[in-house]
Design an enzyme around this catalytic site. Structure first.
Site, short mmCIF file in Angstrom:
data_model
loop_
_atom_site.label_atom_id
_atom_site.label_comp_id
_atom_site.label_asym_id
_atom_site.label_seq_id
_atom_site.Cartn_x
_atom_site.Cartn_y
_atom_site.Cartn_z
N LEU A 22 0.60 -1.28 0.09
CA LEU A 22 0.02 0.15 -0.08
C LEU A 22 0.85 1.40 0.04
O LEU A 22 0.62 2.17 -0.60
CB LEU A 22 -1.08 -0.11 1.29
N ARG A 35 -6.98 -5.70 22.16
CA ARG A 35 -6.37 -6.69 21.80
C ARG A 35 -5.06 -7.29 22.63
O ARG A 35 -5.28 -8.52 22.85
CB ARG A 35 -5.41 -6.33 20.43
N ARG A 50 -1.32 -0.51 17.92
CA ARG A 50 -2.10 0.19 16.75
C ARG A 50 -3.30 -0.45 16.88
O ARG A 50 -3.82 -1.56 17.32
CB ARG A 50 -1.25 -0.79 15.52
C1 LIG Z 1 -3.89 -10.89 8.58
C2 LIG Z 1 -3.82 -9.28 8.55
C3 LIG Z 1 -4.88 -8.54 8.74
C4 LIG Z 1 -4.73 -7.10 8.82
N1 LIG Z 1 -5.92 -6.46 8.77
C5 LIG Z 1 -5.70 -4.98 8.76
C6 LIG Z 1 -6.95 -4.22 8.78
O1 LIG Z 1 -8.05 -4.85 8.59
N2 LIG Z 1 -6.82 -2.92 8.63
C7 LIG Z 1 -5.70 -2.30 8.70
O2 LIG Z 1 -5.54 -1.11 8.72
N3 LIG Z 1 -4.58 -3.04 8.72
C8 LIG Z 1 -4.47 -4.34 8.92
N4 LIG Z 1 -3.28 -5.08 8.92
C9 LIG Z 1 -2.15 -4.50 8.71
C10 LIG Z 1 -1.71 -4.04 7.44
O3 LIG Z 1 -2.19 -4.90 6.41
C11 LIG Z 1 -0.15 -3.79 7.03
O4 LIG Z 1 0.45 -3.25 8.07
C12 LIG Z 1 -0.06 -3.02 5.91
O5 LIG Z 1 -0.64 -3.56 4.80
C13 LIG Z 1 1.57 -2.89 5.52
O6 LIG Z 1 1.51 -2.30 4.23
P1 LIG Z 1 2.97 -1.74 3.74
O7 LIG Z 1 2.77 -1.20 2.38
O8 LIG Z 1 3.60 -1.13 4.80
O9 LIG Z 1 3.74 -3.28 3.41
P2 LIG Z 1 3.46 -4.54 2.58
O10 LIG Z 1 2.08 -4.69 2.00
O11 LIG Z 1 3.95 -5.54 3.59
O12 LIG Z 1 4.51 -4.16 1.33
C14 LIG Z 1 5.82 -4.42 1.49
C15 LIG Z 1 6.37 -4.59 -0.04
O13 LIG Z 1 7.69 -4.34 0.15
C16 LIG Z 1 8.16 -5.28 -0.61
N5 LIG Z 1 9.54 -5.75 -0.16
C17 LIG Z 1 9.85 -5.92 1.01
N6 LIG Z 1 11.32 -5.88 1.21
C18 LIG Z 1 11.59 -5.91 -0.13
C19 LIG Z 1 12.99 -5.97 -0.43
N7 LIG Z 1 14.00 -6.16 0.26
N8 LIG Z 1 13.04 -5.80 -1.71
C20 LIG Z 1 12.27 -5.55 -2.61
N9 LIG Z 1 11.04 -5.22 -2.25
C21 LIG Z 1 10.77 -5.65 -0.84
C22 LIG Z 1 7.26 -6.49 -0.89
O14 LIG Z 1 7.48 -6.99 -2.27
C23 LIG Z 1 5.92 -5.61 -0.83
O15 LIG Z 1 5.50 -5.16 -2.06
C24 LIG Z 1 -3.51 -6.42 8.76
C25 LIG Z 1 -2.36 -7.23 8.77
C26 LIG Z 1 -2.59 -8.71 8.79
C27 LIG Z 1 -1.24 -9.66 8.99
#
Ligand SMILES: Cc1cc2nc3c(=O)[nH]c(=O)nc-3n(C[C@H](O)[C@H](O)[C@H](O)COP(=O)(O)OP(=O)(O)OC[C@H]3O[C@@H](n4cnc5c(N)ncnc54)[C@H](O)[C@@H]3O)c2cc1C
Ligand code: HEM
Ligand code: SF4
Ligand code: FES
Lengths: 255, 639, 251
Positions: B44, B331, B436
């Site tokens: 995201l 939680r 959180r």
């Molecule tokens: C089961 C579950 C349910 C959830 N439900 C909710 C909810 O209902 N509401 C809410 O607000 N939050 C929720 N969360 C939390 C939320 O989903 C995450 O915190 C959030 O989506 C993280 O987004 P992000 O973009 O930071 O990272 P991620 O979505 O983890 O994206 C990481 C990105 O980085 C890339 N990446 C990582 N390391 C590397 C690397 N070394 N080299 C190249 N690319 C890399 C990956 O390929 C990916 O594209 C939930 C989490 C879980 C586990």
């Protein structure tokens, strides 16, 4: 439980592949299909052999990474279920299970059960979006969306991009994926401005990479999200309209 | 010497972001083309940032180890996304969202950041709706909301049980549009393995092409990390299997401070682990606690099936201990209570590692139809996994790691202490303090990517005007390149007996037992020793088969697990130094008489940010004091 | 729009199997893509269905005796006469049918030709189909059988080719039919071909709704039933004629 697995092994895109037979012992019926592969892989590593490669990530049926042909069915025998959600209680103890990667010219095998599905990204890139730059959106509730419409769009939008539809299709067609992605936006009011360009671009890009639909309906049964082939019908209709309508009149709702 | 300057704008909290946006320098459209921004991660936070920067006119290079940016851990989020729209007219406002988030975070987050998040939340919904995210609607056609996790207003927007998926697909579509226009250069299946720092600035990254094994250098005027959280340090978690800490950790080892690593969130309602080969845990939405009642048998030797255990032999322990909130306590409280029951031997299920979540009362009261309408898909998911039908049998649940509040330290502009290195999403430590609230991670990821980074990165780039793109033949690039190549060779050469997964599983057990829901000094010290000795084994006994120039799953894991070792140790150190209990960090030594968390605002009202000193020297702690001018520090109480 | 230079190894590994066509003027543009071709197939299929139904229906006159049957044949030649010359509409219909057939065939061929390229390496283990039924997977068999049959049928009863129908007498429609069907090999060909036609229609009359995008929850259930009944009616009607002759009901 124990199983005999016949797994397609192929060292690289150009390499010649073959089936290898592995025994999976001490499997509990709670285990998922991928966990069985994990077990086999641990054994393989122990025995000094390269483990089986397969794509996976979320392991809860939402990311669309996993997917393989299991006994001749995409994602295996359970309907509406991705491989990672398939549990071993769906199989007979002692059974032989044959596992093969998706096969299609535009899904070239990367290694073992891993295929390259980036052609799907090309279809999205061709039009699977609403061209709204960040910041230019209007207040969200200024545009009511009838609940039925939002629900139908959501039905389509659920697609996880796993590629099972292509894999299952006797024609290697990507109509279910494309129509799901297309209709998600075409059904919504937000998607109307670009509806006809989007339809043309996505359909024609799809045809650059994939076979074409002859309405077998096999995709629908393979789809882990139970996406309906109704969306294919909507896409067909939109495509013919896109080719034929006077788009200058679209603003009058005359289509 | 590292100095921590959060660069919080002056003025009243409501006006800080407005003021900041005015003060941030702009880059004129013609010059934007001259800048290259590297975005690592297309979840995201990353996808939204990459798309928006490209829309603005910057050249963007986006990297993800997934095969497509349509996949990322974000896709698995079920529940929803918060926004202070006040559509329900129930008294919500940015200020209330701000307040709830600060309080939910147990007063360990930075006020100014959280306020900005609350303000921006409304724009996120507008943006996503315009992109075609099919949020749930009322029959009027207007957006629907539901309430979520311990707040009194309904401000959560959702798309069935797949909110994260729909939001990510929205950001992905915006990103793919820019890819199609040639503004974003996309590198899927490419993993960042090092950060390149030249003259104190982040100027590029080193990557491995997962298909060909090619190790390459990429230069940029700025680098954004949006690489997600590190929950998989526990091995078993609700995170996607491939989520890892490598990108953030490598940045840390190049000088970026890692903040609050011990703040991890354990979610109370997950399906308990089955067998030893269980590969991940599945979350059951928190909303189930609205209608389900949690209990265990009073007698730990009770072997009767649950429906044969009569009322008087059941202990509804949450309702008993927290009469006011009952099954709806936050939680962390619910998680710890479940742990206590299981630890004391009253756990249920074949492994006695869960508690019951029972819907029979709700079904009797509301009818099966209502329950099916509310939770049908969750019940189905549960049955699929366990083979039990929750309409007949109570669910078995147990807490599992879910989210990590800690992450790379960033200032108000989301810039780390290394100029040019920005961090967004779960990878940074910014907005959630020690805990959180539900439905806020999606909000934060998108706020960072759509609305904060595009401004703040621009401000940094304005200062870089006229500077050419650093050359990847410069020494820092070549050094970093070499170190990654060497490490690849090293892993392939160890030739031991154990797989990376095998080590990871063992590490995860240590972390879960000692740095999990409840921590104590002795356990944490033990953890450090155990982790170190296991890490030594790792470099002696690891077995990575195959070679480096093809897709090689074990090799990918080898890098990730290596970093988890170091991170786990830092988590223990951070937990050890934080002599208080707050949010997700519960120290057994610091609790009230009735077992509640005891915060120490006097001594620990700060962000603990750690500086890397090399593999065998403990990190140095830096403190960013937190000041609370707009909310009163108060003790959370749910009894 | 897809750029010329590949942007990553992932993308470079997947090359298109077809070039996107440059648009021709409408309505040719409809026929440049497979979705468009399928639409044409469906339209021409509908024309075929109408024809087959009309043809079958008209032939029922057979049971009303020779006079009625000849009268019907005469009627066909004089539709809209005297506004237009005799046989005019008959020829319009014939040309239209011929055109439809050609398009239908060409589209079928080109779809087949495209789809055969998309899975150069097939599955190495046995496939287990769920929805793709026998009818849908044999369209490429039932189609050509029908084509051969059409040729045979024309030779037999329209042109009266000596080798096929030695007893053919121009204008004696009823007698020609009876003479032909009295030979059991000919009757068998008719029966087999019509069963093939039935199978083709069983899939086609359902499939065309998809191809045309005629989809509405209110009628979706009905599409399958429609196709099945349509196929059944055609097979029952058309198979009854040779049987009736063989059994001496029509003579
Ligand atoms: C089961 C579950 C349910 C959830 N439900 C909710 C909810 O209902 N509401 C809410 O607000 N939050 C929720 N969360 C939390 C939320 O989903 C995450 O915190 C959030 O989506 C993280 O987004 P992000 O973009 O930071 O990272 P991620 O979505 O983890 O994206 C990481 C990105 O980085 C890339 N990446 C990582 N390391 C590397 C690397 N070394 N080299 C190249 N690319 C890399 C990956 O390929 C990916 O594209 C939930 C989490 C879980 C586990
Ligand atoms: C009177 C004769 C025929 C009738 C009534 C008929 C009818 C139909 C119909 C209604 C369809 C479905 C179209 C769609 O879904 O878009 C169809 C498809 C098809 N027809 Fe025919 N057809 C006839 C003759 C033929 C012949 C002679 C061939 C020879 C090759 C043929 C080959 C096909 C094929 C290959 C399909 C495609 C199946 C598919 O793609 O789903 N048909 N036909
Ligand atoms: S339509 Fe279904 S089968 Fe096809 S990619 Fe989407 S989820 Fe997978
Ligand atoms: S691993 Fe994500 S859908 Fe199966």
């Amino acid at each position: 439980m124990k199983f005999t697995l016949k797994v397609w092994r192929q060292d690289g895109p150009e390499a010649k592949g073959r089936f290898e037979t592995y025994e999976a012992n001490n499997i509990s019926d709670e285990m998922s299909f991928l966990e069985v592969l994990d077990v086999v892989n641990e054994d393989l590593i122990h025995a000094g052999q390269v483990p089986i490669h397969f794509d996976h990530d979320c392991r809860e049926g939402i990311c669309g990474s996993c997917g393989m042909m299991i006994n001749g069915q995409a994602h295996g025998p359970q309907r509406g279920t991705a491989t990672c959600q398939l549990h071993m209680r769906k199989f007979q103890d002692g059974a032989t299970i044959v596992v093969e990667p998706w096969r299609a010219a535009s899904f070239p095998i990367v290694r073992d059960l891993v295929v390259n599905r980036s052609a799907f990204d090309r279809i999205i890139e061709a039009g699977g979006f609403v061209s709204v730059n960040t910041g230019s959106a209007v207040e969200a509730n200024t545009l009511p969306v009838p609940k039925q419409v939002a629900d139908a769009a959501m039905d389509a939008a659920q697609c996880i991009g796993c590629g099972a539809c292509v894999a299952a299709c006797p024609n290697g067609a990507a109509q279910l994926f494309t129509s799901a992605k297309l209709q998600h936006l075409n059904l919504l009011p937000q998607g109307q401005a670009e509806r006809w360009e989007r339809t043309e671009n996505m359909v024609e890009t799809m045809e650059e990479y994939f076979g074409t639909c002859t309405n077998h309906g096999e995709c629908e049964t393979a789809c882990p999200k139970n996406i309906s082939i109704d969306f294919i019908a909507y896409m067909n209709r939109d495509y013919i309209k896109a080719k034929s309508l006077n788009r200058k009149l679209a603003g009058q709702g005359l289509e | 010497m590292v100095t921590l300057d959060a660069r919080i704008p002056e003025g009243p909290i409501e006006e800080k972001w407005e003021k900041a946006r005015f003060d941030l320098r702009l880059v004129n459209p013609a010059n934007k083309r001259r800048f290259t921004v590297i975005v690592v991660g297309t979840g995201l936070a990353g996808a939204s940032a990459a798309a928006t920067l490209a829309e603005l006119g910057y050249n963007v290079k986006a990297f993800t180890f997934h095969d497509s940016p349509r996949r990322a851990h974000s896709i698995a989020a079920q529940g929803g996304i918060n926004a202070a729209k006040n559509y329900q007219n129930d008294g919500d406002s940015p200020h209330r969202l701000f307040y709830d988030t600060i309080k939910g975070g147990d007063f360990r987050s930075r006020e100014a950041n959280v306020y900005r998040l609350a303000q921006i939340s409304v724009n996120i919904i507008d943006q996503c709706v315009a992109q075609g995210v099919p949020f749930a609607r009322e029959y009027s056609g207007l957006l629907e909301n539901r309430s979520f996790g311990g707040v009194q207003v309904s401000r959560t927007f959702y798309a069935r049980g797949q909110t994260g998926q729909q939001l990510l697909l929205g950001a992905y579509s915006a990103l793919m549009r820019q890819v199609g226009l040639g503004a974003v250069q996309l590198h899927p299946r490419t993993e960042m393995l090092d950060l390149v720092v030249e003259d104190g600035r982040a100027v590029g990254i080193i990557t491995r092409d997962l298909l060909t094994g090619a190790i390459e250098a990429h230069a940029g005027h700025a680098v954004i990390l949006a690489t997600g959280g590190y929950g998989n340090v526990y091995y078993l978690s609700t995170n996607a299997k491939k989520s890892n800490a490598t990108a953030a950790w490598r940045a840390h080892k190049r000088g970026a401070l890692f903040a609050n690593p011990c703040y991890t969130q354990i979610h109370p309602t997950c399906i308990p682990a089955g067998d030893e080969f269980q590969s991940k845990l599945t979350l059951m939405s928190e909303s189930l606690r609205n209608d389900g009642r949690i209990w265990v048998p009073k007698d730990q030797n009770d072997t009767r099936p649950p429906h044969q255990i009569p009322e008087q032999d059941r202990d509804y322990y949450l309702e008993r201990r927290y009469p006011a909130f009952g099954n709806l306590v936050p939680r962390d409280v619910a998680s710890r209570a479940a742990k206590r029951e299981v630890d004391e031997g009253r756990g249920v299920g074949p492994k006695k590692n869960g508690v019951y979540l029972d819907f029979s009362d709700a079904i009797a009261r509301l009818g099966r139809d209502v329950i099916e309408e509310r939770y049908g898909n969750l019940f189905e998911m549960y049955e699929r996994i366990t083979g039990d039908d929750p309409y007949q049998m109570p669910m078995r649940i147990y807490p599992a790691t879910h989210y990590t509040m800690g992450g790379l330290w960033v200032d108000y502009n989301l810039q780390s202490n290394i100029p040019g290195l920005f961090v967004g999403g779960e990878a940074n430590f910014s907005d959630h303090g020690a805990n959180r609230l539900g439905a806020s991670a999606l909000m934060q990821g998108l706020a960072d990517g759509y609305f904060v980074l595009p401004y703040t990165v621009g401000d940094y780039l304005a200062g870089q005007l006229g500077k050419p793109l650093p050359s990847t033949s410069d020494a820092p690039f070549q050094d970093a390149l070499k170190s990654v190549q060497d490490q690849t060779k090293q892993f392939l050469a160890i030739g031991g007996t154990r797989s990376p997964d095998d080590f990871h599983r063992e590490l995860g057990k240590i972390v879960w037992d000692k740095i999990g829901m409840e921590r104590n000094a002795a356990g944490l010290e033990q953890a450090i020793t155990d982790i170190r000795s296991l890490r030594d084994d790792y470099y002696k006994d690891l077995r990575v088969l195959g070679n480096g120039d093809t897709l090689n799953d074990s090799l990918e894991k080898a890098f990730r697990v290596a970093d988890f070792f170091e991170l786990a140790e830092l988590m223990a150190r951070d937990a050890l130094h934080r002599e208080e209990s707050c949010g997700g960090h519960f120290r057994a030594e610091h609790q009230t008489a009735d077992g509640e968390a005891k915060r120490d605002d006097e001594n620990f009202s700060y962000v603990g940010a750690w500086e890397w000193n090399g593999p065998d020297t403990p990190q140095t702690l830096h403190k960013e004091e937190l000041t609370f001018e707009n909310v009163h520090l108060a003790t959370r109480s749910y009894a | 729009m897809a750029q010329a230079t590949p942007r990553s190894t992932v993308e470079a590994a997947v090359r298109p199997i077809r070039k996107r066509p440059k648009p021709l003027p409408w309505p040719l543009s409809l026929y440049q893509t497979y979705v468009g071709k399928k639409w044409v197939m469906a339209i021409t299929g509908v024309i075929g269905l109408l024809f087959v139904a009309g043809h079958m229906f008209g032939n029922i006159k057979m049971y009303m005796g020779e006079q009625e049957f000849l009268h019907y044949a005469e009627g066909l030649r004089t539709v809209a006469y005297p506004i237009v010359p005799e046989k005019f509409l008959l020829w319009v219909a014939r040309l239209g049918l011929l055109g439809a057939l050609v398009l239908h065939l060409h589209a079928a061929f080109s779809i087949w030709n495209h789809n055969r390229k998309v899975r150069p390496v097939g599955y190495q283990s046995r496939r287990d189909y769920i929805a793709a039924d026998w009818a849908s997977r044999t369209m490429l068999w039932t189609g050509p059988i029908i084509l051969l049959f059409i040729a045979f049928h024309l030779a037999d009863l329209t042109w009266g080719v000596e080798a096929v129908n030695p007893d053919f007498q121009s204008g004696e429609v009823y007698q020609n039919v009876v003479a032909s069907f009295s030979r059991w090999p000919v009757a068998t060909i008719y029966i087999v071909a019509n069963v093939a036609l039935g199978i083709h229609i069983y899939h086609g009359a359902w499939s065309l709704f998809q191809s045309l995008g005629v989809n509405n929850p209110q009628i979706n259930q009905g599409r399958r039933i429609f196709a099945a009944l349509f196929a059944l009616a055609i097979v029952a009607g058309n198979v009854s004629f040779p049987l009736a002759v063989l059994l001496g009901i029509v003579e």
